[in-house]
Scaffold this motif. Structure first.
Motif, PDB file in Angstrom:
ATOM      1  N   CYS A   1      -7.294  -6.305   8.202  1.00 26.39           N
ATOM      2  CA  CYS A   1      -6.051  -5.931   7.283  1.00 26.39           C
ATOM      3  C   CYS A   1      -4.918  -6.511   7.774  1.00 26.39           C
ATOM      4  O   CYS A   1      -4.358  -6.288   8.664  1.00 26.39           O
ATOM      5  CB  CYS A   1      -5.809  -4.715   6.842  1.00 26.39           C
ATOM      6  SG  CYS A   1      -7.389  -3.666   5.991  1.00 26.39           S
TER       7      CYS A   1
ATOM      8  N   THR B   1      -2.533   1.248  13.029  1.00 27.69           N
ATOM      9  CA  THR B   1      -2.394  -0.478  13.347  1.00 27.69           C
ATOM     10  C   THR B   1      -3.774  -0.922  13.800  1.00 27.69           C
ATOM     11  O   THR B   1      -4.399  -1.915  13.507  1.00 27.69           O
ATOM     12  CB  THR B   1      -1.263  -0.783  14.079  1.00 27.69           C
ATOM     13  OG1 THR B   1      -1.482   0.142  15.210  1.00 27.69           O
ATOM     14  CG2 THR B   1      -0.025  -0.806  13.413  1.00 27.69           C
TER      15      THR B   1
ATOM     16  N   LEU C   1      -8.335   3.628   4.369  1.00 24.68           N
ATOM     17  CA  LEU C   1      -8.957   2.468   4.610  1.00 24.68           C
ATOM     18  C   LEU C   1      -9.044   1.548   3.327  1.00 24.68           C
ATOM     19  O   LEU C   1      -8.540   0.591   3.114  1.00 24.68           O
ATOM     20  CB  LEU C   1     -10.042   2.394   5.251  1.00 24.68           C
ATOM     21  CG  LEU C   1     -10.774   1.018   5.672  1.00 24.68           C
ATOM     22  CD1 LEU C   1      -9.786   0.030   6.537  1.00 24.68           C
ATOM     23  CD2 LEU C   1     -12.069   1.087   6.191  1.00 24.68           C
TER      24      LEU C   1
ATOM     25  N   THR D   1       0.957  -1.335  -0.053  1.00 21.77           N
ATOM     26  CA  THR D   1      -0.052   0.157   0.051  1.00 21.77           C
ATOM     27  C   THR D   1       0.869   1.315  -0.029  1.00 21.77           C
ATOM     28  O   THR D   1       2.066   0.902   0.300  1.00 21.77           O
ATOM     29  CB  THR D   1      -0.813   0.056   1.240  1.00 21.77           C
ATOM     30  OG1 THR D   1       0.038   0.482   2.503  1.00 21.77           O
ATOM     31  CG2 THR D   1      -1.572  -1.080   1.628  1.00 21.77           C
TER      32      THR D   1
ATOM     33  N   TYR E   1      -1.718  -7.466   7.301  1.00 19.82           N
ATOM     34  CA  TYR E   1      -0.413  -7.246   6.676  1.00 19.82           C
ATOM     35  C   TYR E   1       0.390  -7.871   7.410  1.00 19.82           C
ATOM     36  O   TYR E   1       0.441  -8.425   8.452  1.00 19.82           O
ATOM     37  CB  TYR E   1      -0.069  -5.700   6.889  1.00 19.82           C
ATOM     38  CG  TYR E   1      -0.126  -5.142   8.291  1.00 19.82           C
ATOM     39  CD1 TYR E   1       0.915  -5.413   9.228  1.00 19.82           C
ATOM     40  CD2 TYR E   1      -1.236  -4.497   8.866  1.00 19.82           C
ATOM     41  CE1 TYR E   1       0.828  -4.981  10.644  1.00 19.82           C
ATOM     42  CE2 TYR E   1      -1.401  -4.183  10.166  1.00 19.82           C
ATOM     43  CZ  TYR E   1      -0.337  -4.547  10.935  1.00 19.82           C
ATOM     44  OH  TYR E   1      -0.130  -3.804  12.073  1.00 19.82           O
TER      45      TYR E   1
ATOM     46  N   ASP F   1      -5.048  -5.766   0.942  1.00 18.57           N
ATOM     47  CA  ASP F   1      -5.544  -6.829   1.715  1.00 18.57           C
ATOM     48  C   ASP F   1      -6.147  -7.913   0.911  1.00 18.57           C
ATOM     49  O   ASP F   1      -5.782  -9.276   1.020  1.00 18.57           O
ATOM     50  CB  ASP F   1      -6.308  -6.395   2.921  1.00 18.57           C
ATOM     51  CG  ASP F   1      -6.638  -7.536   3.895  1.00 18.57           C
ATOM     52  OD1 ASP F   1      -5.582  -8.242   4.388  1.00 18.57           O
ATOM     53  OD2 ASP F   1      -7.630  -8.173   3.890  1.00 18.57           O
TER      54      ASP F   1
ATOM     55  N   TRP G   1      -6.271  -1.085  11.061  1.00 17.78           N
ATOM     56  CA  TRP G   1      -6.150  -2.272  10.119  1.00 17.78           C
ATOM     57  C   TRP G   1      -6.529  -3.526  10.772  1.00 17.78           C
ATOM     58  O   TRP G   1      -6.960  -4.300  10.135  1.00 17.78           O
ATOM     59  CB  TRP G   1      -4.653  -2.191   9.715  1.00 17.78           C
ATOM     60  CG  TRP G   1      -4.122  -0.930   9.023  1.00 17.78           C
ATOM     61  CD1 TRP G   1      -2.645  -0.592   9.191  1.00 17.78           C
ATOM     62  CD2 TRP G   1      -4.649   0.078   8.262  1.00 17.78           C
ATOM     63  NE1 TRP G   1      -2.417   0.548   8.385  1.00 17.78           N
ATOM     64  CE2 TRP G   1      -3.713   1.029   8.038  1.00 17.78           C
ATOM     65  CE3 TRP G   1      -5.867   0.300   8.016  1.00 17.78           C
ATOM     66  CZ2 TRP G   1      -4.058   2.149   7.244  1.00 17.78           C
ATOM     67  CZ3 TRP G   1      -6.299   1.542   7.435  1.00 17.78           C
ATOM     68  CH2 TRP G   1      -5.251   2.500   7.028  1.00 17.78           C
TER      69      TRP G   1
ATOM     70  N   THR H   1       2.583  -2.757   4.560  1.00 20.20           N
ATOM     71  CA  THR H   1       1.961  -1.273   4.721  1.00 20.20           C
ATOM     72  C   THR H   1       2.765  -0.516   5.677  1.00 20.20           C
ATOM     73  O   THR H   1       3.707  -1.167   6.152  1.00 20.20           O
ATOM     74  CB  THR H   1       0.388  -1.394   5.090  1.00 20.20           C
ATOM     75  OG1 THR H   1      -0.060  -0.091   5.081  1.00 20.20           O
ATOM     76  CG2 THR H   1       0.279  -1.906   6.489  1.00 20.20           C
TER      77      THR H   1
ATOM     78  N   THR I   1      -5.813   0.279   1.764  1.00 24.54           N
ATOM     79  CA  THR I   1      -5.421  -0.843   2.646  1.00 24.54           C
ATOM     80  C   THR I   1      -6.261  -2.226   2.351  1.00 24.54           C
ATOM     81  O   THR I   1      -5.499  -3.010   2.269  1.00 24.54           O
ATOM     82  CB  THR I   1      -5.236  -0.539   4.089  1.00 24.54           C
ATOM     83  OG1 THR I   1      -4.550   0.816   4.182  1.00 24.54           O
ATOM     84  CG2 THR I   1      -4.417  -1.530   4.870  1.00 24.54           C
TER      85      THR I   1
END
Ligand code: MSP
Length: 528
Positions: free
Chosen positions: A96, A88, A32, A18, A98, A39, A91, A56, A35
């Motif tokens: 998400c 964080t 968002l 991202t 990551y 995802d 996410w 990310t 991201t």
């Protein structure tokens, strides 16, 4: 399959990134969106059996962040440390998943940027000169004359990209020989017309480069919040030269102990971003990589803006939607579904709560949720232990459903691989509707009274179809997908070279143990 565990590298890899977000304010729905798209791409490729790395992180240097810190009455580092957990947290709320999270203030990144700059200096791609120009803090870039709007009532011209006032900067600094890469860039675009998805956005980049590239100022002496320039610490590195490097520093560039990891993951397979920053990636980033003799990313996935009342949703316009509020009210899957299925990357898309509630009610609760609860109730009513066996043979109607399922798999997979996620999920929902039509046509609640063999055939066909739906929906609605799989007694366990799409194409000869299920999705009162 840990990202830095080089002893277990799978033959298929997929590296997706991202943009790294400016830490001037909390994340908003636009952040968002980038991201969640990444995802979905990461989850899709994991499902296909690739060793996936999803990166990310945060863009923590530069004037914009320094100004935000001053406004908040904090030192820049205090400011970014205070805001980083806000990202964080969001996410995590929205699943998400990551693999690596980079902050440009991380020591290893700082070191990698300095190593890279030193090499550019040594190779003669960087030189010292002076510059006078109009700098836009919003864009973190010098704006050329043709992109400045002169307002007679204002001392400084306005930036045509974001409408903010520019600042005049006159400084001595270090320049990257961007102009030397113009021909190579144009040649690359010519031979890689699928480099940017959607294709149309490549045209803007080509005409920007064709209009002539000027060397790029990559250091600042009037700012102290940045990575010290290695050959002259009176200067800090220009924030974009620092930020773009994150895509390689995060996977080990600049660290001799991580050479294998870097060689395995680079080049990136897909780099996700909004249309406002495509130029930085399709021009500067490529030229930086060319200057270092590194391979170029395979594709840029470039999305439009989410809009509210016709305007871009942005921190500076103050019309932001707080993802945490959305999460509290709708949870993760509804928002993810709406963003990916209805905010097509090809254009700007109005984000509307009412529309999201509508789609959640029709697509999720009615089309998918009812299908799952109806099937589970039917099975448990007539097959008390819930064990749905494969029948001796399927009849034409079930084979026709199976064919529709296979057609969906081929078409949706192709669209996913082409990065058209909205269209892929529209195709998948067409199949969900085909399954609903099949139930209506077969009327298993009537058949069960006269023909138990046919009833078993219908139940088996339906559970197989639902299994495939749950798998292909994992990237977009991971929580609901897990609930559906639990309802039909299946697990989802992606692994190296295990391609779930191939698995879903196998003959329908599986046994399922069906359980009772709670309603998967909420219905919203659309009239309200
Ligand atoms: N820090 C740079 C990126 C550096 S990458 C090496 C940056 N950050 S940003 O926080 O301003 O934006 C990050 C991403 O959010 C961009 O892809 C941008 O397009 C996206 N969005 C911000 N507002 C948006 C909308 N209203 N709609 C959709 N995406 C938008 O740029």
């Amino acid at each position: 399959m840990g990202p830095s565990d080089s002893s277990h590298y799978c033959s298929k890899k997929f590296y997706i990134t991202t943009p790294i977000y400016y830490v001037n304010a909390k994340p908003h729905i636009g952040s968002l969106y980038s991201t969640v798209l990444a995802d979905v791409g990461a989850r899709w490729n994991k499902l296909r059996g690739a060793q996936t790395l999803f990166l990310t992180g945060l863009d923590e240097h530069g004037q914009k962040v320094a100004d935000a810190a001053t406004k908040a009455g904090r030192l820049p580092k205090e400011h970014v440390d205070a805001l980083a957990p806000e990202f964080t947290k969001v996410w995590q709320e929205f699943d998400c998943a990551y693999d690596t999270f980079i902050r440009t203030t991380d020591d290893y990144h700082v070191k990698a940027v300095q190593t890279w700059l030193q090499q550019l200096v040594d190779r003669g791609d960087v030189y010292k000169s002076s510059y006078v120009g109009w700098y836009c803090v919003g864009e973190e870039a010098f704006i050329t004359e043709k992109d400045l709007i002169i307002d007679p009532n204002k001392k400084e011209p306005i930036c045509a990209f974001c409408g903010r006032q520019t600042r005049k900067l006159e400084e001595e600094g270090y320049f990257f020989r961007l102009s030397a890469y113009q021909d190579r860039l144009l040649e690359f675009y010519k031979t890689h017309d699928d480099f940017i998805v959607p294709k149309e956005r490549l045209k803007e980049v080509v005409s920007f480069v064709e209009s002539g590239l000027r060397d790029l100022s990559i250091s600042r002496s009037t700012l102290s919040w940045g990575i010290p320039f290695p050959t002259d610490t009176k200067h800090v590195t220009y924030v974009w030269a620092d930020a773009l490097l994150n895509y390689i520093s995060a996977i080990g560039y600049g660290d001799s102990a991580r050479e294998k990891e870097f060689a395995y993951y680079w080049p990136a397979d897909v780099q996700v971003m909004g249309k406002d920053i495509v130029r930085f990636h399709a021009v500067y980033w490529l030229a930086f990589l060319m200057a270092s003799d590194f391979a170029l990313p395979k594709q840029l996935m470039v999305h439009g803006w989410l809009t509210l009342g016709g305007e871009k949703i942005s921190k500076s316009l103050g019309n932001v939607i707080d993802p945490t509020d959305l999460y509290a009210q709708y949870g993760s899957d509804v928002v993810r579904y709406y963003l990916v299925r209805y905010m097509a990357i090809t254009q700007d898309s109005p984000f509307s709560i009412e529309d999201m509630e509508n789609r959640a009610t029709t697509d999720l609760a009615n089309d998918l949720g009812n299908l799952v609860s109806r099937l589970s109730a039917l099975v448990l009513k007539y097959i008390p232990d819930g064990v749905v066996q494969t029948p001796q043979a399927f009849e034409e109607s079930e084979l026709a459903l199976q064919k529709e399922c296979h057609d969906m798999l081929s078409e949706a997979s192709a669209l996913m691989d082409e990065l058209y996620y909205a269209r892929a999920y529209a195709r998948i929902w067409k199949f969900v509707q085909q399954v609903n039509s099949y139930i209506h046509a077969q009327q298993p609640w009537k058949i069960v009274k006269t023909d138990m063999v046919k009833f078993s055939q219908i139940m088996s066909a339906l559970v197989h179809a639902l299994h495939t739906i749950a798998i292909v929906c994992e990237p977009i609605i991971p929580q609901s997908s897990a609930h559906i799989l639990a309802t039909i007694g299946k697990e989802y366990a992606p692994a190296c070279n295990k391609d779930y799409i191939t698995i879903c194409r196998e003959p329908w000869n599986d046994t399922f143990v069906v359980r009772a299920c709670e309603p998967l999705f909420k219905k919203y009162d659309i009239q309200k």
